[in-house]
Design a protein around this motif. Structure first.
Motif, short mmCIF file in Angstrom:
data_model
loop_
_atom_site.label_atom_id
_atom_site.label_comp_id
_atom_site.label_asym_id
_atom_site.label_seq_id
_atom_site.Cartn_x
_atom_site.Cartn_y
_atom_site.Cartn_z
N LEU B 21 34.42 51.88 43.44
CA LEU B 21 33.46 51.27 44.16
C LEU B 21 34.13 50.15 44.91
CD1 LEU B 21 30.86 51.13 41.07
CD2 LEU B 21 30.67 52.73 43.25
N PRO B 22 33.44 49.78 46.13
CA PRO B 22 34.40 48.74 46.98
C PRO B 22 34.51 47.42 46.33
CG PRO B 22 32.49 49.75 47.81
CD PRO B 22 32.42 50.36 46.66
N ASN B 23 33.63 46.95 45.22
CA ASN B 23 33.69 45.65 44.66
C ASN B 23 34.61 45.83 43.49
OD1 ASN B 23 32.15 44.54 46.75
ND2 ASN B 23 30.37 44.74 45.51
N GLU B 24 34.93 46.87 43.02
CA GLU B 24 35.94 46.95 41.69
C GLU B 24 37.47 46.64 42.14
OE1 GLU B 24 34.60 50.08 38.69
OE2 GLU B 24 34.40 51.02 40.43
N TYR B 25 37.83 45.79 41.19
CA TYR B 25 39.26 45.40 41.15
C TYR B 25 39.38 45.16 39.54
CZ TYR B 25 38.90 45.08 45.97
OH TYR B 25 38.82 45.42 47.40
N TYR B 27 39.59 42.66 37.48
CA TYR B 27 39.48 41.28 37.66
C TYR B 27 39.96 40.50 36.11
CZ TYR B 27 36.20 41.96 41.43
OH TYR B 27 35.77 42.17 42.61
#
Lengths: 258, 427
Positions: B21-25, B27
């Motif tokens: 997903l685009p916002n997944e890193y 973290y």
């Protein structure tokens, strides 16, 4: 008046006054509204009409000051391609900011792009995503300082001045809706354009969608045409197994979409 | 449109593969690996010291005092990784001031402070007699230097005015230590159990979500804490033996200083007992971890396909070679095979600590190795050479800083609370 009478009368007066005074508490309009608000925002996405143009992503980034060059987004569009030889490809390059303009599928940084022959495509569709503004959000539950919270009208918001940036809410969200704002360095996510909808305006993405794939409604207003669709048609939500009760409903949701 | 590089948090060390997903890193990176590792050491060191104070395991007398001081040195370090990880570190105090009690992290302030007070007061009762004796002997000294004056003032302040060192008073101290140690065990377990709860309760993460997580964390915490205490104890004893042999420092002037043979036999005795406790807790920790793995493989819920690929293929080396083989099986064999020596045990403790560290790594980083979409993977690349503050604090530099701090603190604390006092000097 004797002291005894004075005390007696005082007790009677206090007892008598406490009944109407407590009634004043009962009819506090804010509490009534909170207990039974007449607005509860919901979102409806029609996956059949989405063409993956990415206008919604562009509009959202512009409206909400998320830099175009930052690889995060409050909303995004996913492309699903199922080939006839039974392979499945999913991508969302740059959150579909510039739309899906060719048949190359993004396989990530190591693998690059893969071109898929149009004749080989079995089925393909687009799925727009955004924060689901869940009724029982996992993100607000885990915030250690209460910086993210749910409003009475059903919107999950973040207090930028209070977020400590621990990332627990980012981990807790089953939908990947949250990220760190590259400028403010606090967690950020879709607000259903709260600054617009509370002024009778549409959200930026709904406004930008040329095909009406995105709609918003007040789900408490049963005369709203969008509410009618949600209540009467067969709609689905993402990942209901987590029990967060998402408030973004989908028409034509495939089981492969997670 | 000209695009300039703008890195979002997590992007610098995350490589995505297939659909993420685009916002997944990633973290939660190295500092969140360090956090449960360091709190685990704190809790484990304290539990070890309590074995002597509460359960009266006499043989542990010397290492118990050492563990208590070391546990105190580790305390501030337990919250260091959290502060280094926060995107808004100056707001970290909000967790203490405006806790939101539905969050597991909000318990941190309360549990951590409670635990800190217990350890601090236990230390005070343990060393009160030492404070009184030291300040009185310094006061009696005719020609005091500036440092002597400072030390006298310091120790006088530390007595808090309680200068009674009659046998009855010291006996009362002893009782207080015992009670505080007993109270400290559940609090230490809670301190670490809730760290496990922080992960175990994240329902969105298929790898983390298991009710076993807090128990697994407590067991591995005790394992790592005992291992660290053994290691540090052996190192300090070796230094003391070296000094006794060469007759330097205290051994040059003090007739009553322990002889080389005394030190050697004390060391052998302590290590023998403590390493048995280490073995018991290791068995418990491994059993639970394997149970969790078997259960996931057997039930095969929706997430198993992607978890299997992460556990059995992508992270195989990190989990089965580094964590289980090198970190568990090898030290276990080193300790159970006949003819165990102090040297072999010491090597085993280093491997055990490495194994527990890898376990934390495999949980924290492994839990973010796959996408929420179950259709892609994320690879974490630890920043080695820092290019800015962010890559330092969430890189190798920050991790080493966190690891080194307790030893520096211990060096200072040891001047006030000497971890190695002879029997008659303490009560």
């Amino acid at each position: 008046m004797k002291r005894r009478d004075f005390l007696k009368n005082t007790i009677v007066a206090i007892a008598g006054a406490s009944v109407p005074l407590s009634a004043l508490e009962f009819i506090d309009p804010q509490e009534v509204l909170a207990a039974n608000p007449d607005i509860h925002w919901a979102f409806l996405i029609n996956t059949h009409t989405c063409v993956g143009c990415g206008f919604c992503v562009k509009a959202c980034k512009t409206e909400n000051d998320i830099p175009f060059e930052a690889n995060v987004s409050r909303t995004w569009v996913e492309r699903y391609v199922f080939t006839k030889d039974d392979r499945r490809y999913i991508d969302s390059p740059k959150a579909a900011l510039y739309g899906f303009t060719d048949s190359k599928v993004d396989l990530g940084e190591h693998l690059g792009f893969k071109d898929i022959e149009p004749e080989n495509v079995g089925k393909a569709f687009f799925v727009p995503k955004l924060c689901n503004h869940c009724e029982a959000p996992a993100c607000t539950q885990v915030c250690p300082v209460g910086a993210t919270y749910k409003t009475d009208d059903g919107i999950v918001l973040i207090d930028r001045s209070w977020c400590i940036g621990c990332g627990y809410c980012v981990m807790a969200c089953p939908f990947g809706a949250r990220f760190f704002h590259p400028v403010h360095n606090v967690v950020d996510k879709c607000t259903f354009c709260y600054h617009r909808i509370t002024k009778d305006l549409e959200t930026a993405c709904v406004n930008a969608c040329p095909f009406g794939a995105r709609k918003m409604c007040n789900i408490r207003d049963i005369n709203d045409p969008i509410t009618k669709i949600i209540l009467n048609d067969r709609v689905g939500v993402l990942k209901d197994e987590f029990g967060t009760k998402p408030q973004a409903f989908y028409i034509g949701l495939a089981t492969e979409v997670r | 449109m000209v695009e300039h590089a703008m890195h979002v948090h997590g992007e610098l060390w995350t490589v995505k593969e297939l659909f993420v997903l685009p916002n997944e890193y990633v973290y939660w990176s190295i500092q969140i690996v360090m956090y449960p590792f360091m709190t685990g050491l704190v809790a484990g060191a304290f539990v070890l010291s309590s074995l002597y104070h509460v359960f009266g395991v006499k043989q542990l007398k010397e290492i118990a005092r050492f563990s208590l001081v070391f546990s105190f040195a580790l305390l501030p370090v337990a919250m260091m990784p959290l502060l280094l990880h926060l995107q808004q570190p100056l707001r970290g105090i909000h967790v203490m001031m405006t806790p939101h009690f539905t969050s597991a992290i909000s318990a941190f302030g309360i549990v951590f402070m409670t635990y800190a007070f217990i350890v601090a007061s236990e230390l005070w009762f343990e060393y009160r007699r030492h404070f009184v004796v030291t300040s009185q002997s310094l006061a009696a000294k005719p020609d005091r230097s500036g440092i002597d004056n400072f030390r006298m003032l310091l120790f006088k302040t530390l007595t808090l005015g309680a200068t009674d060192i009659s046998p009855e008073a010291v006996e009362k101290d002893h009782k207080a230590v015992k009670r505080l140690a007993a109270l400290g065990i559940p609090v230490a377990c809670f301190l670490h159990g809730y760290a496990g709860f922080i992960f175990g309760s994240v329902k969105a993460n298929a790898l983390w979500m298991t009710p076993l997580m807090p128990v697994i964390f407590i067991c591995s915490a005790v394992v790592s804490g005992i291992a660290l205490c053994i290691f540090c104890y052996v190192v300090t004893m070796e230094i003391r033996k070296f000094m006794a042999k060469r007759k330097i420092s205290r051994w040059a002037k003090d007739q009553n200083a322990p002889s080389l043979e005394e030190l050697q036999s004390a060391e052998d005795q302590e290590i023998k007992i403590v390493s048995n406790y280490l073995l018991y807790f290791m068995i418990a920790a491994i059993t639970l971890e394997i149970l969790d793995l078997i259960f996931r493989g057997y039930t095969q819920v929706k997430s198993w396909d992607i978890l299997r690929e992460v556990i059995m293929e992508r992270d195989f080396t990190k989990i089965f070679i580094m964590q289980y083989a090198i970190g568990n099986v090898l030290p276990f064999l080193l300790m159970v095979l006949p003819g165990r020596t102090v040297r072999r045990t010491t090597i085993a403790t280093l491997l055990v600590m490495f194994g527990v560290f890898m376990m934390r790594w495999n949980v924290v980083i492994g839990g973010q190795a796959f996408s929420l979409s179950f259709s892609g993977f994320m690879h974490y690349h630890l920043p080695i050479v820092p290019r800015d503050w962010e890559t330092f604090r969430e890189g190798l530099g920050g991790a080493l800083l966190v690891m080194a701090t307790p030893f520096v603190l211990f060096w200072f604390l040891n001047k006030i609370f000497p971890a190695f006092l002879k029997e008659e000097e303490v009560h």
